[in-house]
Each structure stands twice: as structure tokens, then as C-alpha cells.
Scaffold this active site. Structure first.
Site, PDB file in Angstrom:
ATOM      1  N   HIS A 131      -2.633   2.305   8.254  1.00  0.00           N
ATOM      2  CA  HIS A 131      -3.736   1.502   7.732  1.00  0.00           C
ATOM      3  C   HIS A 131      -3.914   0.284   8.623  1.00  0.00           C
ATOM      4  CE1 HIS A 131      -6.235  -0.959   5.193  1.00  0.00           C
ATOM      5  NE2 HIS A 131      -5.287  -1.877   5.098  1.00  0.00           N
ATOM      6  N   HIS A 154      -7.273  -2.747  10.234  1.00  0.00           N
ATOM      7  CA  HIS A 154      -8.567  -3.398   9.999  1.00  0.00           C
ATOM      8  C   HIS A 154      -9.395  -3.422  11.283  1.00  0.00           C
ATOM      9  CE1 HIS A 154      -6.070  -5.959   6.879  1.00  0.00           C
ATOM     10  NE2 HIS A 154      -6.257  -4.713   6.462  1.00  0.00           N
ATOM     11  N   GLU A 211       0.824  -1.213   0.000  1.00  0.00           N
ATOM     12  CA  GLU A 211       0.000   0.000   0.000  1.00  0.00           C
ATOM     13  C   GLU A 211       0.860   1.266   0.000  1.00  0.00           C
ATOM     14  OE1 GLU A 211      -2.983  -0.528  -0.604  1.00  0.00           O
ATOM     15  OE2 GLU A 211      -3.710  -2.317   0.434  1.00  0.00           O
ATOM     16  N   GLU A 264     -17.073  12.326  22.744  1.00  0.00           N
ATOM     17  CA  GLU A 264     -15.690  12.540  22.306  1.00  0.00           C
ATOM     18  C   GLU A 264     -15.537  12.596  20.772  1.00  0.00           C
ATOM     19  OE1 GLU A 264     -13.674   8.922  23.158  1.00  0.00           O
ATOM     20  OE2 GLU A 264     -11.677   9.817  23.158  1.00  0.00           O
ATOM     21  N   HIS A 319     -13.023  -3.741   4.536  1.00  0.00           N
ATOM     22  CA  HIS A 319     -11.574  -3.935   4.597  1.00  0.00           C
ATOM     23  C   HIS A 319     -10.951  -3.239   5.812  1.00  0.00           C
ATOM     24  CE1 HIS A 319      -7.456  -3.896   2.338  1.00  0.00           C
ATOM     25  NE2 HIS A 319      -7.283  -3.786   3.634  1.00  0.00           N
TER      26      HIS A 319
HETATM   27  O1  2HA Z   1      -0.604  -4.835   4.183  1.00  0.00           O
HETATM   28  O2  2HA Z   1      -3.594  -4.666   4.969  1.00  0.00           O
HETATM   29  O3  2HA Z   1      -4.407  -3.726   2.608  1.00  0.00           O
HETATM   30  C1  2HA Z   1      -1.678  -5.694   4.116  1.00  0.00           C
HETATM   31  C2  2HA Z   1      -2.938  -4.942   3.998  1.00  0.00           C
HETATM   32  C3  2HA Z   1      -3.301  -4.536   2.629  1.00  0.00           C
HETATM   33 ZN    ZN Z   2      -5.511  -3.908   4.666  1.00  0.00          ZN
END
Ligand code: 2HA
Ligand code: ZN
Length: 282
Positions: A141, A143, A118, A171, A212
Site C-alpha cells: 500500500h 500513496h 492496515e 505498456e 488516499h
Molecule cells: O500506514 O498509509 O493507510 C499508514 C497508511 C494508512
Molecule cells: Zn495510506
């Protein structure tokens, strides 16, 4: 004078701690997630030999707007549960080459690794955030479970999502007054998702990748992590309400949101400040 090693720098220390934090929160299973940390030459040169290039690796994106800039970044395919103990293997310090199409590795990735898949999305995000915030440093990034869950049950529009998250705890509006950006579902690891994310980053610091995860940007590790924590806490409260039957008998009202904005001297996104109540019939 001999330099302190990069692994002993505060920047490597922050990266080790944050990746472990993301893992222990359950937001980065297996090789999920990636972090990039923009560093200055002054910061880097105290700990790394910036005149020595260990390797040069191509990137599939024109990052010439960032030519010469340094990034400490997690590696493609690496497991966040391991970065704390194996930072020099699972992360690397890179500098964007003059032509913008490759990076020089100055430290790390010592088993032949490369920056995250990414990385184009990270670099595009850094470019756009730097246009609105000269102190922009971090792209993260991950999840977060409850937020990703909501992307299946809540309409994928920014106003609906942002208002629900604002109304789950006092908050929220204080921490992300601009709301949450939302892109359509797209294939990860592509320049297209990077461009769509970066476009949203002109107006938001958090962008939802439906089904995602989340992309977040900020001036420091603490602030960026705190942003994600706050969004995900709101999503957890929403999920809990749904598990309790999902019927709101009362809520943080639009008037309450306006009062929070006044009390904390923030300017929330005006488009999201008024709208449908969560309480049925109101
Ligand atoms: O790096 O989360 O979106 C692995 C991920 C790709
Ligand atoms: Zn990811």
C-alpha cells in the site's frame, strides 16, 4: 549449525530495499504505506527460531484462514524512510495464531511495535488473492501522487479509470490487462475498507483508494512494485497532458489496444476494451 540472522536473509533485504524505493519515489511520506510479504516455514526457519515466540499481539480480524502462515510486515506508525536502517525495529516477522485472532512475533518490532494498522486489509487481500493465485506473496500500500490526484478529477468508475490509464502508454494494458479496481472513498485502517479492497482483489491486482492511495498484490516484490510504477507512470502522463491543456488530438485507439493484446498474448478485461475516445468529436 548456527542460523544466519533474519536481518541477513534475502527477505529482510528485499523489504529494506522496497520500502526505501517507495519512500524515494515520494509515495510514502511520514508513516504512509505498508508492505506485507508471505513467507513459508521452510524459508523462515533457515533464519529465525520459529519455536520461540517473542510476543503475541491481538489482531482485530479473524484471520483463521491464514492460521500458521508467516508474514514479514511493516509496523504501525513507522516511517518508510527509516526501515532500511532500522528493519528489526520498524518491521517484524509474525505468524498467524491458530485461532486467527492474534499473531506470534518471531523477529523484529523490537521496541514494542506492532503490524501496520492496515494489516486486516492486507490479510483479507492475501486470502482472496490466494484463491485465484497460489503464488500470491506480496501486498503493498502506498500513496502515488498523480494517481491520487486523478481521483479528484476523473469519475470514480473502473472502466473510465482503466481505459485512461491503458491509453497513456502502450505498456499499461500489457502490465495490468485486468484494469484497475476502484472502491468508494472509505476511512482507512478499518475492516470495512479491508473487506471492500479484498472483494475487488478477486478480479484485480491493483485497487484505487480514492483521495488516499493504492493497494497492490503480486507474487514478488519486483512484480508488485512494477505494477504500481506502471500505473503511476500512466497517471503522471495523464497529469502532464492535463498540464499541456488537456486536449487529446490523438490517442492509443481501441484498435491499438486490441493489437497490443494480440501481440503480447494477453486477455484484457473485455468490458474495458471498447468505449469513449479521449479525442473530442471522435
Ligand atoms: O500506514 O498509509 O493507510 C499508514 C497508511 C494508512
Ligand atoms: Zn495510506
Amino acid at each position: 549449525m548456527t542460523k544466519e540472522k533474519f536481518i541477513n536473509s534475502p527477505y529482510a533485504d528485499e523489504m529494506r530495499k522496497i520500502t526505501l524505493g517507495l519512500y524515494t519515489h515520494g509515495w510514502d511520506e511520514r508513516n504512509g504505506g505498508n508492505v506485507s510479504y508471505r513467507l513459508t516455514k521452510e524459508e523462515v526457519s533457515q533464519y529465525a527460531d520459529v519455536d520461540t515466540v517473542l510476543r503475541n499481539v491481538k489482531i482485530d480480524f479473524d484471520a483463521s484462514e491464514l492460521a500458521g502462515q508467516y508474514f514479514l510486515v511493516t509496523g504501525t506508525g513507522r516511517y518508510f524512510k527509516n526501515v532500511y536502517d532500522h528493519c528489526e525495529r520498524d518491521a517484524g516477522l509474525v505468524q498467524i495464531a491458530a485461532d486467527g485472532h492474534s499473531v506470534d512475533i518471531h523477529w523484529g518490532f523490537n521496541d514494542g511495535g506492532q503490524p501496520t494498522s492496515e494489516f486486516p486489509a492486507h490479510l483479507m487481500t492475501h486470502i482472496n488473492r490466494l484463491k485465484v493465485d497460489a503464488d500470491q506473496r506480496i501486498v503493498m500500500h502506498c500513496h502515488p501522487t498523480n494517481l491520487v490526484g486523478m481521483s479528484f478529477t476523473v469519475p470514480l468508475d473502473e472502466k473510465t479509470f482503466s481505459r485512461i490509464l491503458w491509453k497513456m502508454q502502450a505498456e499499461s494494458i500489457v502490465v495490468f490487462p485486468e484494469g484497475l479496481g476502484v472502491i468508494p472513498y472509505m476511512t482507512p485502517g478499518t475492516n470495512d475498507i479491508g473487506a471492500a479492497t479484498a472483494a475487488k482483489m478477486k478480479d484485480f491486482r491493483v485497487v484505487l483508494w480514492p483521495h488516499h492511495g493504492i493497494f497492490a498484490a503480486g507474487d514478488s516484490m519486483d512484480e508488485t512494485f512494477g505494477l504500481i510504477e506502471t500505473v503511476e507512470k500512466a497517471a503522471l502522463i495523464y497529469t502532464t497532458v492535463q498540464a499541456q491543456g488537456g486536449h487529446f488530438l490523438q490517442e492509443i485507439t481501441d484498435k491499438d489496444l486490441a493489437d497490443l493484446a494480440a501481440r503480447f498474448s494477453i486477455k484484457p478485461n473485455p468490458d474495458f476494451l471498447t468505449g469513449k475516445s479521449l479525442v473530442e468529436g471522435k
